[in-house]
Design a protein around this motif. Structure first.
Motif, PDB file in Angstrom:
ATOM      1  N   LEU A  43      78.419  60.324  42.256  1.00  0.00           N
ATOM      2  CA  LEU A  43      77.940  58.996  42.641  1.00  0.00           C
ATOM      3  C   LEU A  43      78.586  57.923  41.777  1.00  0.00           C
ATOM      4  O   LEU A  43      78.552  58.004  40.543  1.00  0.00           O
ATOM      5  N   THR A  44      79.169  56.926  42.404  1.00  0.00           N
ATOM      6  CA  THR A  44      79.671  55.769  41.663  1.00  0.00           C
ATOM      7  C   THR A  44      78.497  54.829  41.418  1.00  0.00           C
ATOM      8  O   THR A  44      77.467  54.898  42.106  1.00  0.00           O
ATOM      9  N   TYR A  45      78.647  53.924  40.449  1.00  0.00           N
ATOM     10  CA  TYR A  45      77.588  52.951  40.196  1.00  0.00           C
ATOM     11  C   TYR A  45      77.394  52.047  41.412  1.00  0.00           C
ATOM     12  O   TYR A  45      76.280  51.637  41.726  1.00  0.00           O
ATOM     13  N   GLU A  46      78.478  51.764  42.111  1.00  0.00           N
ATOM     14  CA  GLU A  46      78.388  50.944  43.317  1.00  0.00           C
ATOM     15  C   GLU A  46      77.589  51.668  44.402  1.00  0.00           C
ATOM     16  O   GLU A  46      76.710  51.082  45.053  1.00  0.00           O
ATOM     17  N   GLY A  47      77.889  52.953  44.568  1.00  0.00           N
ATOM     18  CA  GLY A  47      77.169  53.731  45.573  1.00  0.00           C
ATOM     19  C   GLY A  47      75.700  53.881  45.237  1.00  0.00           C
ATOM     20  O   GLY A  47      74.835  53.800  46.113  1.00  0.00           O
ATOM     21  N   LEU A  48      75.401  54.097  43.956  1.00  0.00           N
ATOM     22  CA  LEU A  48      74.016  54.232  43.521  1.00  0.00           C
ATOM     23  C   LEU A  48      73.259  52.924  43.670  1.00  0.00           C
ATOM     24  O   LEU A  48      72.079  52.918  44.031  1.00  0.00           O
ATOM     25  N   ALA A  49      73.933  51.818  43.410  1.00  0.00           N
ATOM     26  CA  ALA A  49      73.296  50.498  43.536  1.00  0.00           C
ATOM     27  C   ALA A  49      72.769  50.290  44.949  1.00  0.00           C
ATOM     28  O   ALA A  49      71.665  49.766  45.155  1.00  0.00           O
ATOM     29  N   GLY A  50      73.549  50.714  45.947  1.00  0.00           N
ATOM     30  CA  GLY A  50      73.108  50.588  47.327  1.00  0.00           C
ATOM     31  C   GLY A  50      71.892  51.431  47.630  1.00  0.00           C
ATOM     32  O   GLY A  50      71.037  51.050  48.441  1.00  0.00           O
ATOM     33  N   LYS A  51      71.763  52.592  46.965  1.00  0.00           N
ATOM     34  CA  LYS A  51      70.638  53.491  47.214  1.00  0.00           C
ATOM     35  C   LYS A  51      69.337  52.979  46.593  1.00  0.00           C
ATOM     36  O   LYS A  51      68.252  53.213  47.135  1.00  0.00           O
ATOM     37  N   VAL A  52      69.444  52.312  45.429  1.00  0.00           N
ATOM     38  CA  VAL A  52      68.225  51.865  44.731  1.00  0.00           C
ATOM     39  C   VAL A  52      67.933  50.383  44.942  1.00  0.00           C
ATOM     40  O   VAL A  52      66.899  49.882  44.489  1.00  0.00           O
ATOM     41  N   GLY A  53      68.857  49.667  45.606  1.00  0.00           N
ATOM     42  CA  GLY A  53      68.602  48.264  45.918  1.00  0.00           C
ATOM     43  C   GLY A  53      68.828  47.304  44.772  1.00  0.00           C
ATOM     44  O   GLY A  53      68.106  46.302  44.637  1.00  0.00           O
ATOM     45  N   TYR A  54      69.787  47.613  43.905  1.00  0.00           N
ATOM     46  CA  TYR A  54      70.127  46.725  42.791  1.00  0.00           C
ATOM     47  C   TYR A  54      71.596  46.338  42.865  1.00  0.00           C
ATOM     48  O   TYR A  54      72.401  47.005  43.530  1.00  0.00           O
ATOM     49  N   ALA A  55      71.945  45.298  42.121  1.00  0.00           N
ATOM     50  CA  ALA A  55      73.354  44.918  42.001  1.00  0.00           C
ATOM     51  C   ALA A  55      74.072  45.968  41.159  1.00  0.00           C
ATOM     52  O   ALA A  55      73.463  46.620  40.302  1.00  0.00           O
ATOM     53  N   GLU A  56      75.371  46.110  41.380  1.00  0.00           N
ATOM     54  CA  GLU A  56      76.156  47.109  40.638  1.00  0.00           C
ATOM     55  C   GLU A  56      76.103  46.850  39.138  1.00  0.00           C
ATOM     56  O   GLU A  56      76.027  47.800  38.340  1.00  0.00           O
ATOM     57  N   ASP A  57      76.133  45.575  38.735  1.00  0.00           N
ATOM     58  CA  ASP A  57      76.097  45.242  37.301  1.00  0.00           C
ATOM     59  C   ASP A  57      74.798  45.716  36.647  1.00  0.00           C
ATOM     60  O   ASP A  57      74.792  46.135  35.487  1.00  0.00           O
ATOM     61  N   THR A  58      73.692  45.639  37.393  1.00  0.00           N
ATOM     62  CA  THR A  58      72.401  46.094  36.858  1.00  0.00           C
ATOM     63  C   THR A  58      72.433  47.608  36.620  1.00  0.00           C
ATOM     64  O   THR A  58      71.977  48.099  35.577  1.00  0.00           O
ATOM     65  N   VAL A  59      72.983  48.323  37.592  1.00  0.00           N
ATOM     66  CA  VAL A  59      73.079  49.777  37.454  1.00  0.00           C
ATOM     67  C   VAL A  59      73.990  50.132  36.283  1.00  0.00           C
ATOM     68  O   VAL A  59      73.691  51.047  35.502  1.00  0.00           O
ATOM     69  N   LYS A  60      75.087  49.413  36.116  1.00  0.00           N
ATOM     70  CA  LYS A  60      76.004  49.664  34.996  1.00  0.00           C
ATOM     71  C   LYS A  60      75.310  49.424  33.656  1.00  0.00           C
ATOM     72  O   LYS A  60      75.584  50.117  32.668  1.00  0.00           O
ATOM     73  N   SER A  61      74.392  48.440  33.627  1.00  0.00           N
ATOM     74  CA  SER A  61      73.709  48.115  32.369  1.00  0.00           C
ATOM     75  C   SER A  61      72.843  49.263  31.875  1.00  0.00           C
ATOM     76  O   SER A  61      72.599  49.403  30.680  1.00  0.00           O
ATOM     77  N   TRP A  62      72.371  50.109  32.813  1.00  0.00           N
ATOM     78  CA  TRP A  62      71.547  51.254  32.400  1.00  0.00           C
ATOM     79  C   TRP A  62      72.355  52.275  31.607  1.00  0.00           C
ATOM     80  O   TRP A  62      71.791  53.055  30.842  1.00  0.00           O
ATOM     81  N   ALA A  63      73.662  52.265  31.817  1.00  0.00           N
ATOM     82  CA  ALA A  63      74.517  53.248  31.145  1.00  0.00           C
ATOM     83  C   ALA A  63      75.155  52.702  29.880  1.00  0.00           C
ATOM     84  O   ALA A  63      75.891  53.419  29.203  1.00  0.00           O
ATOM     85  N   ARG A  64      74.871  51.425  29.531  1.00  0.00           N
ATOM     86  CA  ARG A  64      75.457  50.843  28.323  1.00  0.00           C
ATOM     87  C   ARG A  64      74.653  51.211  27.089  1.00  0.00           C
ATOM     88  O   ARG A  64      73.449  51.457  27.161  1.00  0.00           O
ATOM     89  N   THR A  65      75.338  51.171  25.949  1.00  0.00           N
ATOM     90  CA  THR A  65      74.689  51.508  24.679  1.00  0.00           C
ATOM     91  C   THR A  65      73.514  50.586  24.391  1.00  0.00           C
ATOM     92  O   THR A  65      72.461  51.023  23.929  1.00  0.00           O
ATOM     93  N   LYS A  66      73.661  49.343  24.641  1.00  0.00           N
ATOM     94  CA  LYS A  66      72.590  48.371  24.373  1.00  0.00           C
ATOM     95  C   LYS A  66      71.901  47.954  25.674  1.00  0.00           C
ATOM     96  O   LYS A  66      71.401  46.845  25.804  1.00  0.00           O
ATOM     97  N   GLY A  67      71.879  48.859  26.628  1.00  0.00           N
ATOM     98  CA  GLY A  67      71.316  48.532  27.928  1.00  0.00           C
ATOM     99  C   GLY A  67      69.800  48.620  27.965  1.00  0.00           C
ATOM    100  O   GLY A  67      69.134  48.746  26.925  1.00  0.00           O
TER     101      GLY A  67
END
Length: 283
Positions: free
Chosen positions: A34-58
């Motif tokens: 799953l790409t972050y873009e693909g996951l964003a569509g499944k959970v209803g969030y923007a791609e940047d929000t999904v990427k923030s979950w995987a950041r060190t300071k997210g």
């Protein structure tokens, strides 16, 4: 903005929890392709929000989103948050009780076992020789540096002693396979009666339904056909397995069975093909 599960980003415990979450989150995305873009569509969030979950300071997603993620990844929410080591609580509990790893625990999980699997495991785990089998398998797998010495010098010139590595391996392997063979033999004997019952029942069902079909097709008795049918019944009786339930049938002659097959079938709780089914089959 939805409130996060942990709302104290400056806490050490928060950072530790988030490190566990983001690492597991990234691994699960990778395993599910799953790409972050693909996951964003499944959970209803923007791609940047999904990427923030995987950041060190997210940040953590909220509980509703964690539930969605757990369904997408097929894991428990507790696993995402680092509250359990295994993806499923059932596997975690099996591990806590037995020490089995996650893959083995998943296999034990009843949702992955059919009735045949459960039967075999029950018989295997409760067999008196199961502890010996485990020990023999362990010894075989770890016999590389074990030295075998034989005190019996009856045949001092026999080149089988001392044990070479290949012969030593063969000796340990024999112990394991011999123990497993004993367990399998006991399981076979345990089911011998049941298999005889099943075989006999199948043969009787076939015989009674053959008679049913004969009477459906031949309203007027034909002596030649009847004689042939009696011979077939005799043949069935001769091959019927030795089992107490079927001794009742053996007490009847072929003629009696032919005349009273419905009553005998009912006595044995054997269902006959219905007239409607026979009629459809003849159309």
């Amino acid at each position: 903005m939805n409130k996060s599960i942990y709302n104290t980003p400056n806490d050490t415990s928060y950072e530790q929890k988030h490190d566990i979450f983001r690492n597991r989150f990234k691994d699960l995305c990778k395993n599910k392709y799953l790409t972050y873009e693909g996951l964003a569509g499944k959970v209803g969030y923007a791609e940047d929000t999904v990427k923030s979950w995987a950041r060190t300071k997210g940040h953590f997603p909220n509980m509703d989103t964690l539930v969605k993620l757990s369904c997408i990844f097929d894991v428990d929410v507790a696993y995402l948050l680092g509250d359990q080591d295994f993806k499923k609580i059932k596997s975690q509990r099996i591990h806590d009780l037995s020490g089995l790893n996650e893959k083995a625990s998943d296999m034990i999980d009843s949702t992955n076992l059919n009735a045949c699997d459960t039967y075999v495991l029950n018989r295997l785990l409760t067999h008196k020789n199961f502890p010996r089998l485990l020990d023999a398998m362990y010894q075989y797998a770890h016999c590389h540096n074990i030295e075998i010495k034989m005190e019996d010098n009856t045949f001092p010139t026999d080149d089988f002693f001392p044990f070479t590595d290949s012969k030593k391996k063969m000796a340990f392997k024999f112990t394991a396979t011999d123990t497993l063979s004993e367990i399998l033999e006991d399981m076979y004997k345990e089911n011998e009666g049941l298999m005889k019952y099943a075989k006999g029942r199948a043969e009787l069902e076939e015989m009674f339904n053959m008679i049913q079909k004969y009477y459906f097709k031949h309203e007027d008795n034909d002596d030649d056909i009847t004689e042939a049918l009696l011979k077939v019944i005799d043949a069935y009786l001769k091959t019927l397995p030795e089992y107490s339930t079927y001794n009742i049938v053996r007490k009847f002659s072929s003629e009696d069975i032919l005349k009273n097959y419905k009553e005998i079938a009912k006595l044995l709780d054997i269902s006959l093909i219905s007239s409607d089914s026979l009629q459809k089959g003849s159309d």
